[in-house]
Design a protein around this motif. Structure first.
Motif: not given
Length: 384
Positions: A163-192
């Protein structure tokens, strides 16, 4: 073997203790009732101004640069006063550390000063999902590339400080064809950011002063420059940061447990039954002796893991040991303290029932006790 703290570590511990006693502890009961949010955010700002939001962040980026041992000592003192404040500081430090560790120069310059100086009240760590808790590699949140941007869709669960964070470290799948755990990327998303939606606040058993929310990503568009680290390398980043976060939760557990035992020891020296204080009874003494021994062992495990991390050595096994032992010791300590208070411990006029509720989650978040045992066993079996 060196057990002494540095002058800087003593200073940070002492400063944390004074701030905790003067500003944080008086607010704990109010926060537990769902009140005092404005004062809570003011305390977070004060902690940032005193260097507690970047304890292991370089001074070049506004941090204290004091290291993991100092971080552990500070979180213990904050947790002793208010678990909700302690966990907020622990997670925010974890967010700052991951940005420092794998972020670009631009990302460090953009986000670290705002985390460390209190411009952002907190940082948030968006990993857990409804179907991906102990197994984060099973996450379903996706980030699809569209031109120079990525579009995120999915939902994260149980996000501290959302509710009051200014930045979010977010994990999301970017390569669905990759082996499990290998196609995940980390993003920085600002509040707002459009499409970043803070969902319902969870009604929790304990640590109620710390906001915990669902976080939704609904066509949330971020530029390619928002990628933290390398594409499809996010799972490795998550595993590494969770190990460091476990030192924080172990320290928080120890702080809660110490608060409970301090109150119990004071109470049994005053409470009289059968014409003597109950502190004079051998059964009570043995209960206290067992808990005090466990808390001292927890402290040593925490400091060992922290010292290894500061030395740049492998520390994942030791962090899991510290988190497992300290969090389970906190369960025993808070319930023992409550038991020693008798019926009074069950009444909200005393803080024992709050401390017991606050301690309960420590064996669950940042990796359950069961996951810690798997990590420890895996590492132990490697050497055979």
């Amino acid at each position: 073997m060196q057990f002494s703290l540095s002058e800087e570590e003593y200073l940070i511990q002492d400063t944390a203790r004074k701030l905790a006693e003067d500003r944080i502890a008086p607010l704990a009961d109010e926060l537990d009732k769902g009140e005092g949010r404005e004062a809570f955010l003011a305390n977070l700002k004060l902690l940032a101004e005193n260097g507690f939001m970047g304890l292991n962040v370089s001074p070049d980026h506004g941090g204290t640069g004091a290291g993991t041992v100092a971080f552990a000592l500070a979180v213990e003192e904050l947790g002793r006063a208010c678990a909700s404040t302690g966990v907020t500081v622990s997670v925010s430090n974890m967010v700052a550390e991951v940005i420092q560790a794998v972020g670009t120069d631009e990302q460090r310059a953009t986000y670290l000063p705002k985390l460390t100086d209190g411009t952002y009240s907190a940082g948030a760590f968006c990993l857990t999902e409804a179907g991906a808790g102990s197994d984060p590699s099973s996450m379903r949140t996706q980030a699809v590339r569209e031109g120079d941007d990525y579009v995120l869709n999915g939902a994260k669960l149980y996000i501290t400080s959302a509710e009051y964070a200014g930045v979010f470290v977010v994990w999301a799948v970017t390569d669905k064809s990759a082996p499990k755990g290998k196609g995940i990327t980390c993003f920085l998303v600002e509040a707002g950011t459009p499409g970043l939606v803070i969902g319902k606040a969870e009604k929790k058993m304990g640590q109620t002063g710390s906001a915990t929310n669902e976080v939704l990503f609904q066509d949330c568009r971020v530029p390619e420059s928002a990628i933290l680290g390398r594409p499809n390398d996010g799972f490795r980043i998550a595993v590494g940061e969770l190990a460091g976060g476990r030192i924080g939760i172990a320290s928080l557990s120890l702080g809660i447990a110490r608060a409970a035992m301090e109150r119990a020891k004071a109470y049994v020296k005053e409470r009289r039954q059968f014409d003597k204080t109950i502190a004079e009874m051998q059964g009570v003494q043995w209960m206290i002796a067992d808990r005090e021994t466990e808390l001292e062992a927890a402290k040593l495990l925490i400091l060992q893991a922290a010292a290894l991390k500061d030395a740049g050595k492998p520390f994942a096994r030791e962090a899991s040991m510290a988190k497992l032992f300290a969090s389970e010791a906190a369960q025993k300590a808070t319930y023992t303290a409550l038991q020693l208070h008798g019926g009074a411990g069950y009444i909200q006029d005393y803080p024992l029932e709050r401390l017991a509720r606050d301690a309960r989650i420590t064996t669950i978040y940042e990796g359950t006790s069961e996951i810690q045992r798997l990590v420890i066993a895996r590492e132990a079996l490697k050497s055979v």
